[in-house]
Write a protein that holds these residues in place. Structure first.
Motif, short mmCIF file in Angstrom:
data_model
loop_
_atom_site.label_atom_id
_atom_site.label_comp_id
_atom_site.label_asym_id
_atom_site.label_seq_id
_atom_site.Cartn_x
_atom_site.Cartn_y
_atom_site.Cartn_z
N ASN A 145 0.84 -1.20 0.00
CA ASN A 145 0.00 0.00 0.00
C ASN A 145 0.88 1.25 0.00
OD1 ASN A 145 -1.96 1.89 0.18
ND2 ASN A 145 -2.59 1.37 2.29
N LEU A 146 0.90 1.93 -1.13
CA LEU A 146 1.74 3.14 -1.25
C LEU A 146 0.98 4.40 -0.86
CD1 LEU A 146 3.60 2.36 -4.57
CD2 LEU A 146 4.64 2.60 -2.31
N ASN A 147 -0.32 4.30 -0.63
CA ASN A 147 -1.09 5.51 -0.31
C ASN A 147 -0.55 6.28 0.89
OD1 ASN A 147 -2.67 4.90 -2.47
ND2 ASN A 147 -4.34 3.99 -1.28
N PRO A 148 -0.16 5.60 1.97
CA PRO A 148 0.37 6.38 3.11
C PRO A 148 1.82 6.80 2.96
CG PRO A 148 -0.19 4.10 3.76
CD PRO A 148 -0.26 4.17 2.27
N VAL A 149 2.48 6.43 1.88
CA VAL A 149 3.92 6.71 1.72
C VAL A 149 4.10 8.10 1.14
CG1 VAL A 149 6.02 6.02 0.52
CG2 VAL A 149 4.50 4.27 1.48
N SER A 150 4.72 9.00 1.92
CA SER A 150 4.80 10.39 1.47
C SER A 150 6.13 10.73 0.80
CB SER A 150 4.52 11.35 2.62
OG SER A 150 5.32 11.05 3.73
N MET A 151 7.11 9.84 0.88
CA MET A 151 8.41 10.11 0.23
C MET A 151 8.91 8.82 -0.41
SD MET A 151 11.06 11.96 -0.47
CE MET A 151 11.53 13.37 0.53
N ILE A 152 9.26 8.91 -1.69
CA ILE A 152 9.87 7.76 -2.39
C ILE A 152 11.25 8.18 -2.87
CG2 ILE A 152 9.73 6.23 -4.39
CD1 ILE A 152 6.68 6.32 -4.10
N VAL A 153 12.25 7.43 -2.46
CA VAL A 153 13.63 7.73 -2.83
C VAL A 153 14.11 6.67 -3.81
CG1 VAL A 153 16.00 7.97 -1.99
CG2 VAL A 153 14.08 8.72 -0.58
N ARG A 154 14.55 7.11 -4.99
CA ARG A 154 15.13 6.18 -5.96
C ARG A 154 16.63 6.16 -5.78
NH1 ARG A 154 11.27 7.73 -11.08
NH2 ARG A 154 9.64 6.22 -10.60
N LYS A 155 17.22 4.99 -5.99
CA LYS A 155 18.66 4.84 -5.76
C LYS A 155 19.25 3.87 -6.76
CE LYS A 155 17.84 1.32 -2.30
NZ LYS A 155 18.41 0.22 -3.10
N GLY A 156 20.56 4.01 -6.99
CA GLY A 156 21.25 3.15 -7.95
C GLY A 156 21.03 3.60 -9.38
N PHE A 157 20.71 4.89 -9.56
CA PHE A 157 20.38 5.40 -10.90
C PHE A 157 21.60 5.90 -11.66
CE2 PHE A 157 19.27 8.52 -7.63
CZ PHE A 157 20.18 9.53 -7.92
N ARG A 158 22.78 5.90 -11.03
CA ARG A 158 24.00 6.28 -11.76
C ARG A 158 24.64 5.02 -12.35
NH1 ARG A 158 27.24 9.53 -7.32
NH2 ARG A 158 28.91 9.53 -8.88
N SER A 159 24.95 5.05 -13.66
CA SER A 159 25.45 3.85 -14.36
C SER A 159 26.64 3.21 -13.68
CB SER A 159 25.84 4.20 -15.79
OG SER A 159 24.70 4.45 -16.53
N GLU A 160 27.54 4.06 -13.16
CA GLU A 160 28.83 3.56 -12.67
C GLU A 160 28.86 3.31 -11.17
OE1 GLU A 160 31.18 2.50 -14.57
OE2 GLU A 160 29.88 3.07 -16.25
N LEU A 161 27.73 3.51 -10.49
CA LEU A 161 27.76 3.40 -9.03
C LEU A 161 26.47 2.75 -8.53
CD1 LEU A 161 29.28 4.13 -6.41
CD2 LEU A 161 28.17 6.37 -6.47
N ASP A 162 26.63 1.72 -7.67
CA ASP A 162 25.46 1.09 -7.08
C ASP A 162 25.11 1.82 -5.79
OD1 ASP A 162 23.42 -0.72 -6.99
OD2 ASP A 162 24.64 -2.47 -6.52
N SER A 163 23.91 1.59 -5.28
CA SER A 163 23.50 2.20 -4.02
C SER A 163 22.62 1.23 -3.26
CB SER A 163 22.76 3.51 -4.26
OG SER A 163 22.47 4.14 -3.04
N TYR A 164 23.17 0.59 -2.25
CA TYR A 164 22.36 -0.31 -1.42
C TYR A 164 21.59 0.50 -0.37
CZ TYR A 164 25.15 -4.29 -3.17
OH TYR A 164 25.77 -5.25 -3.94
N SER A 165 22.25 1.50 0.20
CA SER A 165 21.66 2.23 1.32
C SER A 165 20.67 3.29 0.85
CB SER A 165 22.79 2.92 2.11
OG SER A 165 22.27 3.88 3.00
N ALA A 166 19.67 3.52 1.65
CA ALA A 166 18.71 4.60 1.38
C ALA A 166 19.33 5.97 1.61
CB ALA A 166 17.50 4.43 2.31
N PHE A 167 20.51 6.01 2.27
CA PHE A 167 21.08 7.29 2.70
C PHE A 167 22.32 7.71 1.91
CE2 PHE A 167 18.74 5.54 6.29
CZ PHE A 167 17.94 6.62 6.63
N PHE A 168 23.19 6.76 1.58
CA PHE A 168 24.42 7.07 0.85
C PHE A 168 24.65 6.04 -0.24
CE2 PHE A 168 25.12 8.80 5.10
CZ PHE A 168 25.49 10.10 4.80
N GLU A 169 25.12 6.50 -1.40
CA GLU A 169 25.46 5.58 -2.47
C GLU A 169 26.70 4.77 -2.06
OE1 GLU A 169 24.59 7.09 -6.50
OE2 GLU A 169 24.11 8.99 -5.56
N ASN A 170 27.03 3.74 -2.85
CA ASN A 170 28.07 2.81 -2.42
C ASN A 170 29.49 3.38 -2.41
OD1 ASN A 170 26.03 0.99 -2.07
ND2 ASN A 170 26.86 -0.59 -3.40
#
Ligand code: VGL
Ligand code: ZN
Length: 212
Positions: free
Chosen positions: A100-125
């Motif tokens: 249920n995404l209705n109560p979710v007020s913030m969506i953070v996308r990560k891992g969108f840079r070709s050369e860098l992965d991002s496991y954490s919601a806070f800092f890229e790898n």
């Protein structure tokens, strides 16, 4: 626990990590019911793994490599290589339909840079580039973060460790996480490391009781 100073952070509940997906984690859709129960009462944010085609974390981007191999990239040592997953705009990258995404007020996308992965919601790898989520959470006066989602030993682990280091009290909703389990013992090692850091494991039911 003060419900007004507590945030639910939902990690990567996406089709590719669920049964039938490209990087399926066993029983991963079992996290959805407890997460929906928690988001019904808490301010909530969610992360979405969001890779461009040809992403550095895909085995298919490296000649002669297969999923599970581990390589050093220009930016990160010890990058695990995965099957192509969560490619931007594909159904595999969509959130599971039962979340249920209705109560979710913030969506953070990560891992969108070709050369860098991002496991954490806070800092890229690279461990340097902020996603901006910490500032958002702090600006709300949040003190406690409850986390659940996929995968216990990767994105949940890195997110929880960073969250604790940022100064928040962190709980893992123990029935609302599932792990990859690769390499061997990675779930056990991740859970041990989180507990050592002072991150607490608690069932969603007990968390809901403590929030009343
Ligand atoms: C994840 C592997 C690759 C995760 C994301 O969500 O834990 N794991 N990309
Ligand atoms: Zn990924």
């Amino acid at each position: 626990m003060d419900i007004n100073k507590t945030l639910l952070l939902i990690i990567d509940v996406q089709n590719d990590f669920c049964p039938g997906g490209a990087l399926a984690v066993a029983d991963a859709d079992a996290v959805i019911a407890p997460l929906n129960a928690l988001s019904a009462v808490l301010r909530s944010a969610a992360t979405q793994d969001w890779h461009p085609q040809g992403h550095v974390s895909f085995a298919s981007s490296h000649d002669g490599k297969k999923p599970g191999d581990i390589i050093d990239t220009s930016l990160v040592k010890g990058q695990v290589l995965w099957p192509d997953h969560c490619v931007q705009g594909t159904g595999g990258a969509d959130f599971h339909k039962d979340l249920n995404l209705n109560p979710v007020s913030m969506i953070v996308r990560k891992g969108f840079r070709s050369e860098l992965d991002s496991y954490s919601a806070f800092f890229e790898n690279d461990r340097l580039t902020s996603t901006g989520l910490a500032g958002w959470i702090k600006s709300l006066g949040i003190e406690t973060v409850i986390m659940g989602g996929i995968a216990t030993d990767y994105c949940v682990f890195y997110s929880a460790m960073d969250c604790k280091k940022l100064g928040f009290k962190v709980f893992i909703a123990s029935d609302a996480v599932r792990g990859v389990g690769y390499p061997k013992d990675s779930v056990e090692n991740a859970v041990e490391a989180m507990k050592r850091e002072g991150i607490e494991f608690c069932s969603s039911k007990e968390l809901l009781d403590r929030l009343k």
